[in-house]
Design a protein around this motif. Structure first.
Motif, PDB file in Angstrom:
ATOM      1  N   GLY A 320       0.784  -1.224   0.000  1.00  0.00           N
ATOM      2  CA  GLY A 320       0.000   0.000   0.000  1.00  0.00           C
ATOM      3  C   GLY A 320       0.812   1.268   0.000  1.00  0.00           C
ATOM      4  N   ILE A 321       2.082   1.190   0.408  1.00  0.00           N
ATOM      5  CA  ILE A 321       2.878   2.390   0.575  1.00  0.00           C
ATOM      6  C   ILE A 321       3.158   3.062  -0.768  1.00  0.00           C
ATOM      7  CG2 ILE A 321       5.100   1.195   0.418  1.00  0.00           C
ATOM      8  CD1 ILE A 321       6.119   3.031   2.620  1.00  0.00           C
ATOM      9  N   ARG A 322       3.231   4.400  -0.735  1.00  0.00           N
ATOM     10  CA  ARG A 322       3.557   5.157  -1.938  1.00  0.00           C
ATOM     11  C   ARG A 322       4.291   6.424  -1.511  1.00  0.00           C
ATOM     12  NH1 ARG A 322      -0.709   8.109  -6.026  1.00  0.00           N
ATOM     13  NH2 ARG A 322       0.826   9.001  -7.461  1.00  0.00           N
ATOM     14  N   SER A 323       5.379   6.731  -2.202  1.00  0.00           N
ATOM     15  CA  SER A 323       6.133   7.935  -1.885  1.00  0.00           C
ATOM     16  C   SER A 323       6.111   8.866  -3.093  1.00  0.00           C
ATOM     17  CB  SER A 323       7.583   7.578  -1.524  1.00  0.00           C
ATOM     18  OG  SER A 323       8.317   7.290  -2.709  1.00  0.00           O
ATOM     19  N   GLY A 324       6.709   9.983  -2.962  1.00  0.00           N
ATOM     20  CA  GLY A 324       6.726  10.926  -4.074  1.00  0.00           C
ATOM     21  C   GLY A 324       8.096  11.104  -4.669  1.00  0.00           C
ATOM     22  N   GLY A 325       9.031  10.251  -4.281  1.00  0.00           N
ATOM     23  CA  GLY A 325      10.412  10.422  -4.726  1.00  0.00           C
ATOM     24  C   GLY A 325      10.670   9.854  -6.113  1.00  0.00           C
ATOM     25  N   GLY A 326      11.928   9.910  -6.496  1.00  0.00           N
ATOM     26  CA  GLY A 326      12.348   9.339  -7.767  1.00  0.00           C
ATOM     27  C   GLY A 326      12.587   7.855  -7.636  1.00  0.00           C
ATOM     28  N   THR A 327      13.320   7.286  -8.600  1.00  0.00           N
ATOM     29  CA  THR A 327      13.515   5.837  -8.610  1.00  0.00           C
ATOM     30  C   THR A 327      14.979   5.493  -8.807  1.00  0.00           C
ATOM     31  OG1 THR A 327      11.343   5.562  -9.621  1.00  0.00           O
ATOM     32  CG2 THR A 327      12.827   3.668  -9.680  1.00  0.00           C
ATOM     33  N   ARG A 328      15.509   4.682  -7.907  1.00  0.00           N
ATOM     34  CA  ARG A 328      16.855   4.110  -8.065  1.00  0.00           C
ATOM     35  C   ARG A 328      16.785   2.662  -7.581  1.00  0.00           C
ATOM     36  NH1 ARG A 328      21.789   3.784  -5.245  1.00  0.00           N
ATOM     37  NH2 ARG A 328      20.808   4.750  -3.407  1.00  0.00           N
ATOM     38  N   ILE A 329      16.567   1.748  -8.524  1.00  0.00           N
ATOM     39  CA  ILE A 329      16.307   0.347  -8.179  1.00  0.00           C
ATOM     40  C   ILE A 329      17.506  -0.295  -7.496  1.00  0.00           C
ATOM     41  CG2 ILE A 329      15.676  -1.919  -9.133  1.00  0.00           C
ATOM     42  CD1 ILE A 329      14.216  -0.479 -11.378  1.00  0.00           C
ATOM     43  N   SER A 330      18.713   0.136  -7.814  1.00  0.00           N
ATOM     44  CA  SER A 330      19.910  -0.484  -7.224  1.00  0.00           C
ATOM     45  C   SER A 330      19.927  -0.346  -5.710  1.00  0.00           C
ATOM     46  CB  SER A 330      21.175   0.134  -7.818  1.00  0.00           C
ATOM     47  OG  SER A 330      21.240   1.520  -7.517  1.00  0.00           O
ATOM     48  N   SER A 331      19.292   0.693  -5.172  1.00  0.00           N
ATOM     49  CA  SER A 331      19.270   0.858  -3.713  1.00  0.00           C
ATOM     50  C   SER A 331      18.602  -0.333  -3.040  1.00  0.00           C
ATOM     51  CB  SER A 331      18.540   2.154  -3.343  1.00  0.00           C
ATOM     52  OG  SER A 331      17.172   2.101  -3.731  1.00  0.00           O
ATOM     53  N   ALA A 332      17.562  -0.903  -3.677  1.00  0.00           N
ATOM     54  CA  ALA A 332      16.872  -2.065  -3.112  1.00  0.00           C
ATOM     55  C   ALA A 332      17.750  -3.308  -3.168  1.00  0.00           C
ATOM     56  CB  ALA A 332      15.569  -2.311  -3.869  1.00  0.00           C
TER      57      ALA A 332
END
Length: 437
Positions: A320-332
């Motif tokens: 359900g969570i949603r943020s307003g930031g950008g995306t950097r998949i490598s962080s995950a």
């Protein structure tokens, strides 16, 4: 057939009419289920019951404290009789569900999709003695492999024994002595020693030493009896056992391994991941969690949310969570690598790393960081699920880059989900990749 049998039959019919598994995965209410219990709606079959005729509720009866002949009062309103003055109901009716545990869910999904994933045991939880299949040169007498010892001795007897009477007849050939008989015995593969021949020759009288004019005459007149023929005829008096033939049975040490699995679920929670995309992630990941939980003895789950940064969340927040930031998949993947290394070593845990998003990623992050990290994290299976209900965005290239880089890999799957109809195919694409491996 009585009423009780009728009721049981109706219940069976109801269970058979539960929602199809694929239909449930694509369109069903997954939120009614729990981690350890999958609840699939049943298409209701009303059970037959006795009811009073609503047109005539009068009649003669005798209740508690009543006497014969007492007048019968008007029937009292019953719940559900449709009292127009009553308030609208606030409680919903009970829904009927077919309940299955994750193991049954996994079995049914295997049957429906034609899968047969065999979990691998990783962590050793017990070592125990198995069958006596190993051999050692020492051990207690109770474990001596006597059958093997006897066969060895019998084989030696067959190799060393010879027809003594036959060799003695060769010593009776005129002009032959021990040396000639020894050479003849070697040519005919008779395992006799020269010392035995000399002793036997010394026991013969002068007349006996010229009984045959030639060896050919002796061989024609005398039949040689083989050791095998003699054993079949006379049996075995003794078998030459030797200590070097002794072997003792030793139990094989069997390691019982627990089938452990950790599933890392990664989801993009950036501003572009709107509700419809989030719902497709949940509809894909939830059945995968149930399936793997049903396949393994012990299943643990890690949920990682990310935008430009990554952090661990619980399952309720994850979808359900949603943020307003950008995306950097490598962080995950950086966080997943750290968690797996610290808590779930590859030597003891099967690993599944599932990521999902709309394929949008910061510039060069996929090629320079995500793909190298996927190569560095040992796992049974890596998977990426792209959710793009309205078609690919111009910069949504992450899934294509991953698919292109791991085209020949047997532990990486990429699936595309644009609507609920694609979910079952995506699950098959992911799990069949693991099956092939």
């Amino acid at each position: 057939m009585g009423l009780r049998d009728d009721l049981e039959r109706y219940r069976e019919v109801g269970e058979q009419r539960r929602q199809d598994l694929a239909e449930f995965i694509q369109y069903g209410d997954l939120g009614q289920s729990r981690d350890d219990e999958v609840r699939i709606p049943i298409k209701i079959v009303d059970l037959p019951t006795f009811e009073y005729d609503q047109r005539d509720k009068g009649g003669v009866g005798q209740g508690e404290g009543a006497q014969p002949g007492d007048p019968v009062g008007q029937p009292q309103p019953q719940p559900g009789d449709g009292d127009e003055d009553g308030d609208p109901g606030e409680e919903g009716g009970d829904h009927e569900y077919y309940e299955m545990d994750p193991e049954e869910f996994a079995q049914e999904l295997d049957e429906q999709l034609g899968l047969d994933l065999e979990p691998k045991g990783k962590k050793v939880i017990e070592e125990k003695e198995g069958d006596f299949t190993d051999m050692t040169r020492t051990g207690p007498s109770s474990t001596l492999d006597f059958e093997r010892l006897f066969k060895k001795g019998l084989k030696r007897k067959l190799a060393m024994e010879f027809d003594e009477d036959y060799v003695r007849e060769a010593l009776k050939v005129e002009g032959w002595g021990p040396q000639s008989v020894f050479e003849w015995a070697r040519e005919n593969n008779i395992p006799v020693s020269k010392a035995w021949i000399e002793d036997a020759y010394g026991e013969l009288s002068s007349d006996e030493k010229s009984r045959w004019d030639s060896i050919e005459e002796m061989e024609t007149a005398v039949d040689q009896v083989t050791t095998a023929q003699r054993i079949r005829r006379d049996g075995v008096d003794e078998v030459p056992f030797r200590r070097e033939d002794e072997r003792y049975r030793y139990p094989e040490i069997v390691e019982e391994r627990e089938k452990n699995v950790v599933v890392v679920n990664i989801r993009d929670v950036s501003g572009s991941m709107r509700q419809q995309k989030r719902e497709l992630v949940e509809r894909t990941f939830t059945p995968l969690d149930w399936y793997l939980q049903g396949k393994y003895d012990n299943a643990e789950f890690v949920y990682i949310a990310h935008d430009a940064d990554a952090w661990e969340v619980d399952r309720e927040e994850f979808f359900g969570i949603r943020s307003g930031g950008g995306t950097r998949i490598s962080s995950a993947y950086e966080l997943a690598a750290a968690v797996l290394e610290e808590e779930y070593p590859w030597s003891e845990w099967n690993r599944y790393v599932f990521a999902a998003g709309d394929s949008e990623n910061s510039s060069n992050d996929t090629e320079e960081k995500v793909i190298p990290l996927m190569r560095e994290i040992p796992a049974n299976l890596h998977a990426y699920v792209e959710t793009q209900p309205s078609g690919n965005a111009i910069n949504a290239t992450h899934a294509e880059e991953v698919e292109r880089s791991f085209r020949d890999a047997d532990n990486v799957a990429v699936a595309y989900v644009s609507s609920p109809e694609d979910v079952v195919d995506a699950i098959y694409e992911i799990l069949s990749t693991e099956e092939d491996e």
